[in-house]
Write a protein that holds these residues in place. Sequence first.
Motif, PDB file in Angstrom:
ATOM      1  N   VAL A  56      83.630  32.777  79.065  1.00 15.98           N
ATOM      2  CA  VAL A  56      84.259  34.344  78.232  1.00 15.98           C
ATOM      3  C   VAL A  56      83.107  35.669  78.260  1.00 15.98           C
ATOM      4  N   ILE A  57      82.823  36.236  79.237  1.00  9.92           N
ATOM      5  CA  ILE A  57      81.913  36.889  79.024  1.00  9.92           C
ATOM      6  C   ILE A  57      82.271  37.699  77.468  1.00  9.92           C
ATOM      7  N   VAL A  58      83.261  38.894  77.628  1.00  9.13           N
ATOM      8  CA  VAL A  58      83.905  39.563  77.045  1.00  9.13           C
ATOM      9  C   VAL A  58      85.325  39.434  76.097  1.00  9.13           C
ATOM     10  N   GLY A  59      85.422  39.136  75.341  1.00  6.11           N
ATOM     11  CA  GLY A  59      86.996  38.474  74.403  1.00  6.11           C
ATOM     12  C   GLY A  59      87.876  39.736  74.311  1.00  6.11           C
ATOM     13  N   SER A  60      89.386  39.504  74.696  1.00  8.79           N
ATOM     14  CA  SER A  60      90.223  40.761  74.850  1.00  8.79           C
ATOM     15  C   SER A  60      90.866  40.184  73.143  1.00  8.79           C
ATOM     16  N   VAL A  61      90.337  41.376  72.146  1.00  8.46           N
ATOM     17  CA  VAL A  61      90.759  41.704  71.146  1.00  8.46           C
ATOM     18  C   VAL A  61      91.313  42.049  70.584  1.00  8.46           C
ATOM     19  N   THR A  62      91.517  43.169  70.943  1.00 12.23           N
ATOM     20  CA  THR A  62      92.172  44.692  70.675  1.00 12.23           C
ATOM     21  C   THR A  62      93.165  44.187  71.088  1.00 12.23           C
ATOM     22  N   PRO A  63      94.532  44.832  70.185  1.00  9.06           N
ATOM     23  CA  PRO A  63      95.770  44.390  70.710  1.00  9.06           C
ATOM     24  C   PRO A  63      95.861  45.393  71.898  1.00  9.06           C
ATOM     25  N   MET A  64      96.489  45.553  73.174  1.00  9.81           N
ATOM     26  CA  MET A  64      96.944  46.670  74.246  1.00  9.81           C
ATOM     27  C   MET A  64      98.516  47.465  73.782  1.00  9.81           C
ATOM     28  N   PRO A  65      98.636  48.489  73.771  1.00 18.71           N
ATOM     29  CA  PRO A  65      99.641  49.173  73.641  1.00 18.71           C
ATOM     30  C   PRO A  65     100.638  48.591  75.118  1.00 18.71           C
ATOM     31  N   ARG A  66     101.710  49.115  73.639  1.00 14.64           N
ATOM     32  CA  ARG A  66     102.932  48.411  74.720  1.00 14.64           C
ATOM     33  C   ARG A  66     103.478  50.203  74.959  1.00 14.64           C
ATOM     34  N   THR A  67     103.556  50.301  76.071  1.00 19.47           N
ATOM     35  CA  THR A  67     104.162  51.802  76.332  1.00 19.47           C
ATOM     36  C   THR A  67     105.032  51.900  76.974  1.00 19.47           C
ATOM     37  N   ASN A  68     105.479  50.731  77.954  1.00 16.79           N
ATOM     38  CA  ASN A  68     106.201  51.042  78.697  1.00 16.79           C
ATOM     39  C   ASN A  68     106.646  49.350  78.808  1.00 16.79           C
ATOM     40  N   PRO A  69     108.458  49.192  77.867  1.00 13.99           N
ATOM     41  CA  PRO A  69     108.996  48.111  77.407  1.00 13.99           C
ATOM     42  C   PRO A  69     109.759  48.069  78.260  1.00 13.99           C
ATOM     43  N   LYS A  70     110.628  49.015  79.471  1.00 15.38           N
ATOM     44  CA  LYS A  70     111.561  48.649  80.217  1.00 15.38           C
ATOM     45  C   LYS A  70     110.495  47.453  82.134  1.00 15.38           C
ATOM     46  N   ARG A  71     109.398  48.218  81.939  1.00 13.28           N
ATOM     47  CA  ARG A  71     108.291  47.344  82.557  1.00 13.28           C
ATOM     48  C   ARG A  71     108.011  45.937  82.501  1.00 13.28           C
TER      49      ARG A  71
END
Length: 218
Positions: free
Chosen positions: A108-123
């Motif tokens: 792990v070089i950079v951790g994925s710690v920030t929640p990503m926005p869910r802007t496309n619920p259908k997809r």
Amino acid sequence: METSLYLPVKGFLEQAGYTVKGEVGGCDIVGLSEDDPPVVVVCELKLKFNLELILQAVDRASVADEVWIAARVSAKGKGRETDKRYRDLCRRLGIGMLGVTDIGEVNVIVGSVTPMPRTNPKRRSRLMREHQRRKGDPAVGGSTRQPLMTAYRQQALGCASALAAGPLKVRDVRAQVPEAGKILLSNVYGWFERLDRGVYGLSAAGQEALQRWRQPVD
């Protein structure tokens, strides 16, 4: 090739508790947790860290809870993974970075710690549905320029396999493939022939498909 990164990264995510499959919904790697609802993790692969890889990750942000990018680290230590600006950009975007060594170690070089926005619920729902319906993990992440073994193709092959011994009624094929009625009627790949009302046989294209896709579909 990017496919060489698939198994190491898949193993890394599986150890983290995800069920991982390759080439789902246009994403190189998709992992689902056993939570309800599942946590969706997407990882994009490239041989080198570059801007295109970040752009792909940003696009995946609308369907995933976590987004990662993975690439092979430079043996001479001159790759983008050593560029503080590149790492800081990933941090600001909430994108995790995974470095894969020549011997398949994943760091792990950079951790994925920030929640990503869910802007496309259908997809997002389509992505999860394809992952859950696909039997096994028949497609290697990072594959390009070749047909993928999707859930639909798996079911169509199941119909073709059932018809290999001779024509059958739809209800008989449905005993093996629940969605056989829709698949036989639409005949997307041209593998089937309607011989009578509710009776289908296997076309020459279907026979060729069974030879080409010689792998388990269940």
